[in-house]
Design a protein around this motif. Sequence first.
Motif, PDB file in Angstrom:
ATOM      1  N   ARG A  12      22.109  26.509  17.778  1.00 38.46           N
ATOM      2  CA  ARG A  12      23.268  26.027  17.709  1.00 38.46           C
ATOM      3  C   ARG A  12      24.234  26.513  16.990  1.00 38.46           C
ATOM      4  N   THR A  13      24.217  27.689  16.802  1.00 39.92           N
ATOM      5  CA  THR A  13      25.749  27.780  16.283  1.00 39.92           C
ATOM      6  C   THR A  13      25.734  29.342  16.766  1.00 39.92           C
ATOM      7  N   PRO A  14      27.165  30.084  16.768  1.00 44.19           N
ATOM      8  CA  PRO A  14      27.253  31.036  17.596  1.00 44.19           C
ATOM      9  C   PRO A  14      26.629  33.084  17.351  1.00 44.19           C
ATOM     10  N   VAL A  15      26.143  32.161  15.791  1.00 40.94           N
ATOM     11  CA  VAL A  15      25.331  33.836  15.067  1.00 40.94           C
ATOM     12  C   VAL A  15      24.047  33.224  15.869  1.00 40.94           C
ATOM     13  N   ASP A  16      23.765  32.226  16.214  1.00 48.01           N
ATOM     14  CA  ASP A  16      22.381  32.020  16.744  1.00 48.01           C
ATOM     15  C   ASP A  16      22.028  32.630  18.098  1.00 48.01           C
ATOM     16  N   ILE A  17      22.958  32.890  18.784  1.00 46.05           N
ATOM     17  CA  ILE A  17      22.805  34.240  19.986  1.00 46.05           C
ATOM     18  C   ILE A  17      22.118  35.539  19.727  1.00 46.05           C
ATOM     19  N   PHE A  18      23.019  36.102  18.735  1.00 45.98           N
ATOM     20  CA  PHE A  18      22.651  37.495  18.319  1.00 45.98           C
ATOM     21  C   PHE A  18      21.542  37.692  17.743  1.00 45.98           C
ATOM     22  N   THR A  19      20.647  36.225  17.149  1.00 53.07           N
ATOM     23  CA  THR A  19      19.557  36.388  15.949  1.00 53.07           C
ATOM     24  C   THR A  19      18.474  36.780  17.003  1.00 53.07           C
ATOM     25  N   LEU A  20      18.761  35.402  18.465  1.00 56.42           N
ATOM     26  CA  LEU A  20      17.708  35.134  19.525  1.00 56.42           C
ATOM     27  C   LEU A  20      16.806  36.292  20.021  1.00 56.42           C
ATOM     28  N   ARG A  21      17.093  37.236  20.156  1.00 54.52           N
ATOM     29  CA  ARG A  21      16.070  37.992  20.551  1.00 54.52           C
ATOM     30  C   ARG A  21      14.795  38.391  19.170  1.00 54.52           C
ATOM     31  N   THR A  22      15.104  38.640  18.144  1.00 55.49           N
ATOM     32  CA  THR A  22      14.193  38.872  16.891  1.00 55.49           C
ATOM     33  C   THR A  22      13.902  37.572  16.503  1.00 55.49           C
ATOM     34  N   ARG A  23      14.450  36.574  16.502  1.00 56.80           N
ATOM     35  CA  ARG A  23      13.677  35.028  16.768  1.00 56.80           C
ATOM     36  C   ARG A  23      12.422  34.910  17.837  1.00 56.80           C
ATOM     37  N   ASP A  24      12.312  35.680  19.088  1.00 61.81           N
ATOM     38  CA  ASP A  24      11.654  35.168  20.259  1.00 61.81           C
ATOM     39  C   ASP A  24      10.541  36.271  18.816  1.00 61.81           C
ATOM     40  N   ALA A  25      11.388  37.457  19.275  1.00 61.91           N
ATOM     41  CA  ALA A  25       9.741  38.689  19.309  1.00 61.91           C
ATOM     42  C   ALA A  25       8.947  37.955  17.425  1.00 61.91           C
ATOM     43  N   LYS A  26       9.532  36.859  17.218  1.00 62.70           N
ATOM     44  CA  LYS A  26       8.201  36.429  15.487  1.00 62.70           C
ATOM     45  C   LYS A  26       7.845  35.895  16.167  1.00 62.70           C
ATOM     46  N   ASN A  27       8.316  34.498  17.693  1.00 58.42           N
ATOM     47  CA  ASN A  27       8.122  33.259  18.394  1.00 58.42           C
ATOM     48  C   ASN A  27       6.666  34.472  19.182  1.00 58.42           C
ATOM     49  N   LEU A  28       6.448  35.553  19.260  1.00 57.74           N
ATOM     50  CA  LEU A  28       5.044  35.673  19.885  1.00 57.74           C
ATOM     51  C   LEU A  28       5.865  35.601  22.137  1.00 57.74           C
ATOM     52  N   ASN A  29       7.126  36.384  22.341  1.00 56.93           N
ATOM     53  CA  ASN A  29       7.897  36.691  23.000  1.00 56.93           C
ATOM     54  C   ASN A  29       7.454  35.155  24.317  1.00 56.93           C
ATOM     55  N   LYS A  30       7.602  33.979  23.646  1.00 50.07           N
ATOM     56  CA  LYS A  30       6.932  32.750  23.830  1.00 50.07           C
ATOM     57  C   LYS A  30       8.683  33.034  25.455  1.00 50.07           C
ATOM     58  N   LEU A  31       9.824  33.194  25.337  1.00 52.96           N
ATOM     59  CA  LEU A  31      10.754  33.035  26.373  1.00 52.96           C
ATOM     60  C   LEU A  31      10.782  33.666  27.369  1.00 52.96           C
ATOM     61  N   ALA A  32       9.762  34.732  27.781  1.00 51.42           N
ATOM     62  CA  ALA A  32       9.469  36.187  29.055  1.00 51.42           C
ATOM     63  C   ALA A  32       7.862  34.647  29.479  1.00 51.42           C
ATOM     64  N   ASN A  33       7.961  33.857  29.341  1.00 50.86           N
ATOM     65  CA  ASN A  33       5.593  32.926  29.624  1.00 50.86           C
ATOM     66  C   ASN A  33       6.490  31.797  29.960  1.00 50.86           C
ATOM     67  N   ARG A  34       8.135  31.469  29.951  1.00 50.11           N
ATOM     68  CA  ARG A  34       8.271  30.339  30.402  1.00 50.11           C
ATOM     69  C   ARG A  34       8.570  30.460  31.492  1.00 50.11           C
ATOM     70  N   LYS A  35       8.647  28.997  32.250  1.00 52.44           N
ATOM     71  CA  LYS A  35       8.427  29.052  33.932  1.00 52.44           C
ATOM     72  C   LYS A  35      10.117  29.164  33.972  1.00 52.44           C
ATOM     73  N   GLY A  36      10.503  30.154  35.053  1.00 52.19           N
ATOM     74  CA  GLY A  36      12.350  30.093  35.378  1.00 52.19           C
ATOM     75  C   GLY A  36      12.029  31.882  34.694  1.00 52.19           C
ATOM     76  N   TRP A  37      11.298  32.155  33.919  1.00 50.74           N
ATOM     77  CA  TRP A  37      11.891  33.281  33.083  1.00 50.74           C
ATOM     78  C   TRP A  37      11.133  34.547  33.773  1.00 50.74           C
ATOM     79  N   GLY A  38       9.753  35.337  32.846  1.00 53.11           N
ATOM     80  CA  GLY A  38       9.596  36.536  33.221  1.00 53.11           C
ATOM     81  C   GLY A  38      10.107  37.258  31.804  1.00 53.11           C
ATOM     82  N   ALA A  39       8.940  38.694  32.044  1.00 53.69           N
ATOM     83  CA  ALA A  39       9.670  39.287  31.221  1.00 53.69           C
ATOM     84  C   ALA A  39      11.038  40.398  31.578  1.00 53.69           C
TER      85      ALA A  39
END
Length: 708
Positions: free
Chosen positions: A492-519
């Motif tokens: 929602r704000t620019p700083v969210d981009i640079f905290t995205l990886r940390t937030r994903d790690a706390k969220n069980l790395n869900k991004l890698a499991n999404r359709k169209g993505w991967g590790a």
Amino acid sequence: MSKLIPVSDLTEDAARAELAQLAEQLTRANTLYHGKDAPEISDAEYDALKRRNAEIEARFPYLKREDSPSDQVGARPADGFSKVAHAVRMMSLGNAFDDEDVQDFDRSIRKYLGLDGAAPLTFTAEPKIDGLSLSLRYEKGQLVQAATRGDGEVGENVTANARTISDIPHAIDNAPDVLEVRGEVYMSHEDFEKLNARQEEAGDKPFANPRNAAAGSLRQLDAAITRARPLRFFAYAWGELSDPLAETQMGAIDRLRDFKFSTNPLTKLCATTDEMLEHYRNIEAQRASLGYDIDGVVYKVNDLSLQARLGFRSTTPRWAIAHKFPAELAWTRLEGIDIQVGRTGALSPVARLHPVTVGGVVVSNATLHNEDYVAGRDAKGGTIRDGKDIRIGDWVQVYRAGDVIPKIADVDISKRPDGAEPFEFPKTCPECNSDAVREEGDAIRRCTGGVICPAQAVEKLKHFVSRKAFDIEGLGAKQIEMFYDDPDLPIRTPVDIFTLRTRDAKNLNKLANRKGWGAQSAGNLWDAIEEKRRIPFGRLLFALGIRHMGEAASNLIATHYGNWAEFEQAVTAAAGFEGPEWEDLLSVDGVGEVMARALVSAFAQNAERASIDKLVDELDVQEAKRPDTSGSPVAGKTVVFTGTLEKMTRAEAKARAEALGAKVAGSVSKKTDLLVAGPGAGSKAKKATELGIETLDEDGWIQLIGTA
């Protein structure tokens, strides 16, 4: 035809959007025209696109993009040929499109040189050949190399092919030891028709026009094919020389003719702009009967010593201009009007058209600028198009040559359908339903929703990751839209981009499991984001999307302050729009009060400042790069010129100072290092004395900089 709305009436949002689209369109056009010999648009349209880009940049210099078409020449050399670095860059030309442009060209030269309107000043005028630029290098009279223009700095080695052209001599008598002859490869209409007849007989695709045929023929990997094509060459310029050819442009052309090159017989010496314009019309009248394609007339200052004084801009010489022939128009039906919301909340109307071909390109939409333009008014309430408004269902005239998204130039009232209603411009935002208000003096209606308006938030984030800003690979406009609405990993704000990886790690790395993505794709995104934590000062400032702050202005400010910490401290201290820090900001050449207020206001708003501070904490902001001016006596110093300069114009003095690494400011402050005062110096000289700033007269300035 009604006069089109001038650039002076464009809003910042409309200008920024057009510049982005123009950059994309012109880059593609350059690649297709120069690199693939397969243009999609006509030369007139291309030149008008360039003109529109230049006009918008002149009106909004702080919006100039880092990839501005104004700073580009040609296109990258194609694969298949060895590359040739030009000893002297092959420049493009600025364009003129009407009599006033030509008169402005003459006035600008006189102003730069310090000449009054009565001083003698002659120009050459010659047809502008529509072909392929070629540079021929001779050493000790022998042709040793031929190269295309390429991107102006590096071209393609087409020596073997050039040797097959009968107009190009292989050896020259009495030539300078080093001589680069430049000109245009072209094909006559008669030869073009014969070539296409042979193409069709052989079952091959015919060429679209003589320019494409000439370019395609010269750039054959097999020189035997080029030899079979009827190419011609006009010489009109030069690159590197070991000895001057003459003292004048016309004298140099005569010398090239003596070397047995073909030069254009319509080249003429003109003593006034009236003579230049008369010759332009004479050439235009002969255009259909010349037997080869031209797209305008080129004017050049005749005195070569004055050419040397005038010098060059980034991609064009100051001493020459191409007066182009007019572009095209078309009529079609207006099927609808959409309202788009920009990142500053601006509501911009866009016309949806029944598709129509304009100059060889299919057009299906056009910009309508603002509600006044739709209503048939200009920004000051005066009438445009004779006061005719624009309604859905109207038969409209489209003028594409000036914009990637074309303009509607006129309306045919006689074809207006029964029941067509005046267009009612919305008073609420179509994205968030917030009030859309129009402040006094502003031509644009804006959404008041701010951060609650998704269009504004998303557009700001798209700008933040755009090519000229952070340019994060794998995080473009589509990804921003996806992450903005993401329930687990919102941006929602620019700083969210640079905290995205940390937030994903706390969220069980869900991004890698999404359709169209991967590790791997997720890992690539994290790496790309990490790489952009190190960012140049000017690029960061531009990425913030502060109103009125374009790339050029951001870089000017970055260069002025040097590092982020000093800038942040200064802009915070200027919050009251007064005091030395405020005056210092205004002293930056190219920064006006409107821009300065927008910048200071952005940093004074608590929420926005907090967002910026959080972002900067995640980044490694690099100091602004400064030019290599070792040995310069004024490098890094802030210089102010005041009064009348008698031995050089103000423009020459400013250009010289900046070339030596100095910052030229418009007003005196405590940060001024040197004042150069000519006759008539007033308050600036007085203030410099009060502040104890070193002051020199013009002679002292010339003695100081010497030949550095």
